[in-house]
Design a protein around this motif. Structure first.
Motif, short mmCIF file in Angstrom:
data_model
loop_
_atom_site.label_atom_id
_atom_site.label_comp_id
_atom_site.label_asym_id
_atom_site.label_seq_id
_atom_site.Cartn_x
_atom_site.Cartn_y
_atom_site.Cartn_z
N LEU A 112 62.48 57.59 36.76
CA LEU A 112 61.60 56.57 37.32
C LEU A 112 62.38 55.29 37.61
CD1 LEU A 112 58.67 55.79 38.05
CD2 LEU A 112 58.38 55.02 35.69
N ILE A 113 63.22 54.88 36.68
CA ILE A 113 64.05 53.68 36.89
C ILE A 113 65.00 53.89 38.07
CG2 ILE A 113 65.91 52.29 35.88
CD1 ILE A 113 64.58 52.70 33.15
N ALA A 114 65.61 55.07 38.12
CA ALA A 114 66.53 55.37 39.22
C ALA A 114 65.80 55.35 40.56
CB ALA A 114 67.18 56.74 38.98
N GLY A 115 64.57 55.87 40.57
CA GLY A 115 63.78 55.87 41.80
C GLY A 115 63.46 54.46 42.28
N LEU A 116 63.12 53.58 41.35
CA LEU A 116 62.84 52.18 41.70
C LEU A 116 64.09 51.48 42.23
CD1 LEU A 116 60.56 51.24 38.67
CD2 LEU A 116 59.84 51.41 41.06
N CYS A 117 65.23 51.77 41.62
CA CYS A 117 66.49 51.20 42.11
C CYS A 117 66.79 51.69 43.52
CB CYS A 117 67.64 51.57 41.17
SG CYS A 117 67.56 50.78 39.54
N VAL A 176 72.56 55.89 39.29
CA VAL A 176 71.79 55.32 38.18
C VAL A 176 71.48 56.39 37.14
CG1 VAL A 176 69.60 54.21 37.54
CG2 VAL A 176 70.81 53.49 39.61
N LEU A 177 71.12 57.59 37.58
CA LEU A 177 70.85 58.68 36.64
C LEU A 177 72.09 59.02 35.81
CD1 LEU A 177 68.65 61.16 38.74
CD2 LEU A 177 67.92 59.68 36.87
N THR A 178 73.24 58.98 36.46
CA THR A 178 74.50 59.27 35.75
C THR A 178 74.81 58.19 34.72
OG1 THR A 178 75.37 60.42 37.70
CG2 THR A 178 76.95 59.73 36.03
N LEU A 179 74.63 56.93 35.12
CA LEU A 179 74.89 55.81 34.20
C LEU A 179 73.93 55.82 33.01
CD1 LEU A 179 75.55 52.93 36.79
CD2 LEU A 179 77.24 54.12 35.36
N LEU A 180 72.69 56.22 33.26
CA LEU A 180 71.69 56.27 32.19
C LEU A 180 71.78 57.54 31.36
CD1 LEU A 180 68.53 54.89 34.06
CD2 LEU A 180 69.94 53.70 32.39
#
Length: 483
Positions: free
Chosen positions: A420-425, A458-462
């Motif tokens: 969800l965070i990655a999608g918003l980014c 973002v998904l990779t970083l998270l």
């Protein structure tokens, strides 16, 4: 019967689903410009009417047949007996449906020509044995013939359809490809079944069971078909149907990417695992599938919402502005239906709880009909879009609440919050690109590339579950050659 590699089957299914995505990507821009929104609306409305008759003709054969064949696939005698019993029942119900359809077509003069051509959709149901090949996990027979006639129909479309008055021919091509593909599947049947005596054929038990599967099939049609019927009947506007048809065409492509290819082959495999009572493995496969659904679904939700304003005018041409808003409204259903479809295909159907799931789908159907009735008169196609999101949310909630721990809200949250965070980014990045380049193919490509890379980064970083272990499980546990 020798067990086929699940990896091979998912690759075959994915190939066909990709073909189903690529085909409208090639044809839709051409058809939308050649026929226009009004003619597309006529096609949408008439085909939605025909769908009710095809649903009755097929009853619940597709899903029920897959499960029953999967359970007896290693016994040639039982496999043959089960096949002919279900297929004969399908032929009888389809013939009844065709007779009623004939009366309906005769009495309705406005679109009689289109209705007559759509008879091929009903005939296609009679010859459809894809459920058998799904049950024995021999998807090459389904993919091969359907792919051949789908490609052939695309070629014919560009050769023969050139103006709005060619709508009847376009309708014929769309209907005939389904019929021809289903007839072709019969060529491989003698390898797997033999003749049985008609005296031994028992239809009653299958009729009762297919009715159980038929109820949720009818209910599901409320979202897929009744929306279009009610838009046409209430607004009397072919354009409103045209906008809605095009939005659904894009959403269908997104659904295919998110879950259709996966679930089409997992139902039969998990039915087999239930017969072997391998419950831990089933739970593991469902969780891995949901992780994939959330990975694809949330990415497509935010991506589609943010690029819709640039994509629709480029893809469909002028005159489809309302489709942009419809896509943004309905984008969440990619995730919502992804979760419910995964549970339906990998838990409720294989475990024999289809009757229970039918109640939840009926509840959603009632919600959808009520909201359609209230909203369409005032909001037209917007109302139908909102009603669809609400109804699908109701079904997913009920599926999740009653799946006996095979999937939980806690697990959904754990698997989904980073996505969800990655999608918003991704959405923020795409909006930034739009600020500098809002129109044109180059701008659209830049939005997709920058948005997709942002999502993955973002998904990779998270250290998201799918990026760290999920993709390996998907390629390993789900697709391992030993499966």
């Amino acid at each position: 019967m020798k067990q086929v590699s699940l990896k091979k089957n998912i690759m075959l299914s994915t190939f066909y689903q990709i073909l189903k995505i690529v085909t409208p990507l090639i044809t839709a821009p051409y058809v939308s410009r050649v026929l226009g929104v009004g003619k597309i609306g006529i096609y949408s409305y008439t085909s939605s009417i025909a769908m009710y008759f095809t649903l009755f003709g097929g009853l619940g054969t597709s899903t029920y047949g897959t499960r029953e064949i999967a359970r007896v696939r290693n016994d040639e005698q039982k496999r043959s007996q089960t096949f002919w019993e279900i297929e004969i029942l399908s032929i009888i119900t389809t013939m009844v449906s065709i007779l009623v359809w004939g009366v309906f077509t005769t009495l309705n003069t406005k679109y009689r020509g289109y209705y007559a051509v759509l008879t091929f959709n009903l005939l296609a149901v009679m010859f459809d044995i894809s459920w058998f090949y799904a049950g024995i996990e021999r998807f090459q027979y389904t993919v091969g013939w359907n792919s051949f006639f789908k490609i052939l129909s695309v070629i014919a479309l560009f050769i023969f359809v050139h103006k709005p008055s060619d709508l009847l021919l376009y309708t014929f091509l769309m209907a005939f490809q389904n019929f021809a593909g289903n007839v072709g599947m019969w060529t491989g049947l003698p390898k797997f079944v033999h003749k049985v005596s008609l005296k031994t054929v028992k239809l009653k038990k299958h009729f009762h069971e297919t009715l159980v599967y038929f109820i949720p099939t009818i209910a599901t049609s409320v979202y897929n078909v009744l929306d279009k019927t009610m838009i046409g009947a209430i607004t009397h506007s072919t354009k409103e149907n045209g906008y809605y048809e095009q939005a659904n065409k894009i959403l269908d492509m997104m659904k295919t990417l998110t879950f259709v290819a996966l679930n089409s082959v997992m139902t039969s495999r998990i039915s087999f695992l239930y017969a072997k009572e391998k419950y831990d493995e089933i739970k593991s496969r469902i969780q891995t599938s949901i992780d994939y659904v959330l990975f694809m679904g949330l990415g497509l939700l935010f991506g589609l919402s943010s690029v819709a304003s640039a994509f629709v005018p480029w893809f469909f041409g002028p005159g489809y502005d309302k489709t942009v808003e419809l896509l943004i409204i309905m984008a969440p259903v990619v995730v919502i239906i992804g979760v419910s479809n995964c549970l339906g295909s990998q838990y409720y159907t294989p475990s024999g709880r289809r009757k229970e799931s039918a109640k939840y789908i009926i509840a959603g159907a009632v919600v959808n009909f009520c909201f359609n009735s209230v909203m369409i008169p005032y909001l037209k196609s917007y109302g139908a879009a909102i009603a669809t999101v609400i109804a699908e949310s109701v079904i997913t909630f009920l599926y999740m609440h009653n799946c006996q721990g095979y999937m939980t809200w806690k697990t959904i949250g754990k698997l989904g919050w980073k996505k969800l965070i990655a999608g918003l980014c991704m959405l923020v990045v795409i909006e930034g690109v739009k600020h500098f380049m809002s129109t044109g193919l180059l701008a659209l490509i830049l939005m997709v590339v920058c948005g997709g890379l942002t999502y993955l980064l973002v998904l990779t970083l998270l250290k998201d579950s799918f990026m760290t272990t999920g993709k390996d499980l998907f390629l390993g546990k789900l697709l391992h050659k030993k499966n």
